[in-house]
Design a protein around this motif. Structure first.
Motif, PDB file in Angstrom:
ATOM      1  N   ALA A   1      -4.417   0.383 -10.864  1.00 13.95           N
ATOM      2  CA  ALA A   1      -3.196   0.194 -11.647  1.00 13.95           C
ATOM      3  C   ALA A   1      -1.950   0.422 -10.804  1.00 13.95           C
ATOM      4  CB  ALA A   1      -3.196   1.158 -12.841  1.00 13.95           C
ATOM      5  N   ALA A   2      -2.000   1.405  -9.901  1.00 15.02           N
ATOM      6  CA  ALA A   2      -0.856   1.670  -9.041  1.00 15.02           C
ATOM      7  C   ALA A   2      -0.612   0.501  -8.087  1.00 15.02           C
ATOM      8  CB  ALA A   2      -1.086   2.960  -8.249  1.00 15.02           C
TER       9      ALA A   2
ATOM     10  N   LEU B   1       0.806  -1.214   0.000  1.00 11.31           N
ATOM     11  CA  LEU B   1       0.000   0.000   0.000  1.00 11.31           C
ATOM     12  C   LEU B   1       0.846   1.273   0.000  1.00 11.31           C
ATOM     13  CD1 LEU B   1      -2.878   1.249   0.170  1.00 11.31           C
ATOM     14  CD2 LEU B   1      -2.591   1.227   2.644  1.00 11.31           C
ATOM     15  N   PRO B   2       1.841   1.422   0.893  1.00  9.50           N
ATOM     16  CA  PRO B   2       2.638   2.661   0.881  1.00  9.50           C
ATOM     17  C   PRO B   2       3.351   2.909  -0.445  1.00  9.50           C
ATOM     18  CG  PRO B   2       2.996   1.443   2.923  1.00  9.50           C
ATOM     19  CD  PRO B   2       2.224   0.539   2.010  1.00  9.50           C
ATOM     20  N   ARG B   3       3.877   1.846  -1.062  1.00 11.22           N
ATOM     21  CA  ARG B   3       4.580   2.042  -2.328  1.00 11.22           C
ATOM     22  C   ARG B   3       3.619   2.455  -3.431  1.00 11.22           C
ATOM     23  NH1 ARG B   3       6.533  -1.918  -4.709  1.00 11.22           N
ATOM     24  NH2 ARG B   3       5.761  -3.671  -3.456  1.00 11.22           N
ATOM     25  N   ALA B   4       2.434   1.856  -3.441  1.00 14.97           N
ATOM     26  CA  ALA B   4       1.451   2.218  -4.464  1.00 14.97           C
ATOM     27  C   ALA B   4       0.984   3.661  -4.302  1.00 14.97           C
ATOM     28  CB  ALA B   4       0.253   1.268  -4.389  1.00 14.97           C
ATOM     29  N   LEU B   5       0.732   4.079  -3.062  1.00 14.72           N
ATOM     30  CA  LEU B   5       0.263   5.448  -2.832  1.00 14.72           C
ATOM     31  C   LEU B   5       1.353   6.476  -3.138  1.00 14.72           C
ATOM     32  CD1 LEU B   5      -1.897   5.069   0.406  1.00 14.72           C
ATOM     33  CD2 LEU B   5      -2.607   5.028  -2.000  1.00 14.72           C
ATOM     34  N   ALA B   6       2.609   6.144  -2.844  1.00 15.24           N
ATOM     35  CA  ALA B   6       3.711   7.061  -3.160  1.00 15.24           C
ATOM     36  C   ALA B   6       3.819   7.260  -4.671  1.00 15.24           C
ATOM     37  CB  ALA B   6       5.019   6.515  -2.599  1.00 15.24           C
ATOM     38  N   ALA B   7       3.694   6.156  -5.433  1.00 17.02           N
ATOM     39  CA  ALA B   7       3.745   6.266  -6.891  1.00 17.02           C
ATOM     40  C   ALA B   7       2.552   7.050  -7.422  1.00 17.02           C
ATOM     41  CB  ALA B   7       3.788   4.871  -7.506  1.00 17.02           C
ATOM     42  N   LEU B   8       1.380   6.833  -6.825  1.00 14.66           N
ATOM     43  CA  LEU B   8       0.177   7.527  -7.271  1.00 14.66           C
ATOM     44  C   LEU B   8       0.287   9.027  -7.044  1.00 14.66           C
ATOM     45  CD1 LEU B   8      -2.642   6.657  -8.418  1.00 14.66           C
ATOM     46  CD2 LEU B   8      -3.498   6.947  -6.094  1.00 14.66           C
ATOM     47  N   ARG B   9       0.891   9.430  -5.936  1.00 14.60           N
ATOM     48  CA  ARG B   9       1.064  10.866  -5.678  1.00 14.60           C
ATOM     49  C   ARG B   9       1.966  11.515  -6.718  1.00 14.60           C
ATOM     50  NH1 ARG B   9       1.420   9.286  -0.260  1.00 14.60           N
ATOM     51  NH2 ARG B   9       3.694   9.444  -0.327  1.00 14.60           N
ATOM     52  N   ARG B  10       2.932  10.761  -7.213  1.00 18.02           N
ATOM     53  CA  ARG B  10       3.825  11.319  -8.233  1.00 18.02           C
ATOM     54  C   ARG B  10       3.135  11.436  -9.586  1.00 18.02           C
ATOM     55  NH1 ARG B  10       7.420   7.634  -5.689  1.00 18.02           N
ATOM     56  NH2 ARG B  10       7.135   6.127  -7.397  1.00 18.02           N
ATOM     57  N   THR B  11       2.300  10.466  -9.940  1.00 18.15           N
ATOM     58  CA  THR B  11       1.705  10.443 -11.274  1.00 18.15           C
ATOM     59  C   THR B  11       0.336  11.113 -11.355  1.00 18.15           C
ATOM     60  OG1 THR B  11       0.878   8.211 -10.779  1.00 18.15           O
ATOM     61  CG2 THR B  11       2.973   8.376 -11.972  1.00 18.15           C
ATOM     62  N   TYR B  12      -0.462  10.989 -10.295  1.00 16.51           N
ATOM     63  CA  TYR B  12      -1.805  11.573 -10.284  1.00 16.51           C
ATOM     64  C   TYR B  12      -2.043  12.265  -8.941  1.00 16.51           C
ATOM     65  CZ  TYR B  12      -2.585   8.614 -14.371  1.00 16.51           C
ATOM     66  OH  TYR B  12      -2.491   8.010 -15.598  1.00 16.51           O
TER      67      TYR B  12
END
Length: 301
Positions: A292-293, A110-121
């Motif tokens: 997707a994230a 979860l933390p890795r997915a949310l970190a990536a999501l903040r960068r892209t969207y």
């Protein structure tokens, strides 16, 4: 009495009961007495002209009419809440996704997915909460979650038996492992033989998850010396030499340095899946991007 006369309070209470699974749990969450919850449900059933709940010894289950009401109630409540925010001058919640997750998913995936999501969207807001798989599934049915990361073990049955079936996507499938203290004799190798797990002291889950943390299928009654609901607490107990516990392979990257995570050989494979579940209808664009994230984070783990 027409259903259009149903009160907003009754709808909120009904949604809470549907999510919590019992009148008692809903009353505690809302700060009501159980009799007050029962009265609200009774008023809603009178308005609907049909039973909405099936009372059982282990809680309640939605009837066909109840499934319709809870689905529609979620939309009504969310729309009214959004209206109240706009009237109060607060920003709307377009792009907001409500995500549930089972405990170990919060350690790494979860933390890795949310970190990536903040960068892209960065405009997407994710509101998340932890829960056991049964509670998360009830929340999906009640309309209080859009997506839920849930755990699945062989024989990999659907998350529940309600209809229509939930839509599920397999995020990852990995073998179950054991976490042992780095100073433990079992830590000397790169894997553990299942026979070596006999006679060990175990750190298990608590409450309904008491067996979690014990290797499945042991041919003896396990000696459980500690129980803990929190996975970090389990791992810290392992690090302190207080016992061993089972963990999904995905936790390998986040365990304390005093702990080793080892594969188990010599017996049937114990696979575990992480599923992303949602109601069987098209997801919003924001929810699809969150999905997707999560998938990308699971694949890269």
């Amino acid at each position: 009495m027409a259903f259009s006369d149903a009160s907003l309070t009754a709808l909120r209470v009904f949604r809470e009961v549907a999510e919590r699974g019992t009148l008692t749990a809903a009353a505690a969450a809302l700060g009501y007495t159980q009799s007050a919850v029962s009265r609200q449900i009774a008023s809603l059933e009178r308005a609907a002209g049909a039973p909405l709940l099936e009372r059982r010894h282990d809680g309640v289950r939605l009837t066909s009419a109840g499934q319709i009401v809870v689905r529609r109630a979620a939309g009504v409540i969310d729309a009214l809440d959004a209206t109240a925010r706009e009237l109060a001058g607060l920003p709307g919640e377009q792009g907001t996704v409500r995500l549930g997750w089972f405990p170990t998913a919060g350690a790494d995936l979860l933390p890795r997915a949310l970190a990536a999501l903040r960068r892209t969207y960065p405009a997407i807001t994710v509101l998340s909460r932890e829960g056991g798989t049964p509670a998360l599934v009830r929340a999906l049915r009640a309309g209080t979650l859009d997506l839920a990361l849930v755990a699945s073990a062989p024989p990999f049955r659907p998350p529940d038996t309600e209809t229509p079936a939930l839509a599920v996507r397999v995020m990852t499938e990995r073998g179950l492992c054991v976490a042992v203290p780095a100073t433990h004799p079992l830590a000397r190798g790169d894997y553990v033989d299942v026979a070596d797990l006999r006679g060990q002291q175990w750190i298990a889950g608590s409450g309904d998850d008491r067996v979690m943390g014990v290797w499945p299928g042991l041919d003896e009654r396990p000696e459980i010396v500690h129980t803990a609901r929190d996975w970090l607490a389990k791992l810290r107990l392992v690090a302190a030499g207080c016992g061993i516990t089972t963990v999904p392979g995905s936790l390998d990257a986040v365990v304390p340095p005093e702990v080793r995570v080892l594969a188990v050989r010599g017996g049937p494979g114990e696979q575990r899946r992480v599923l992303l579940a949602h109601l069987p209808r098209p997801l919003s664009d924001a929810a699809e991007r969150v999905a997707a994230a999560l998938r990308d984070a699971a694949v890269s783990a």
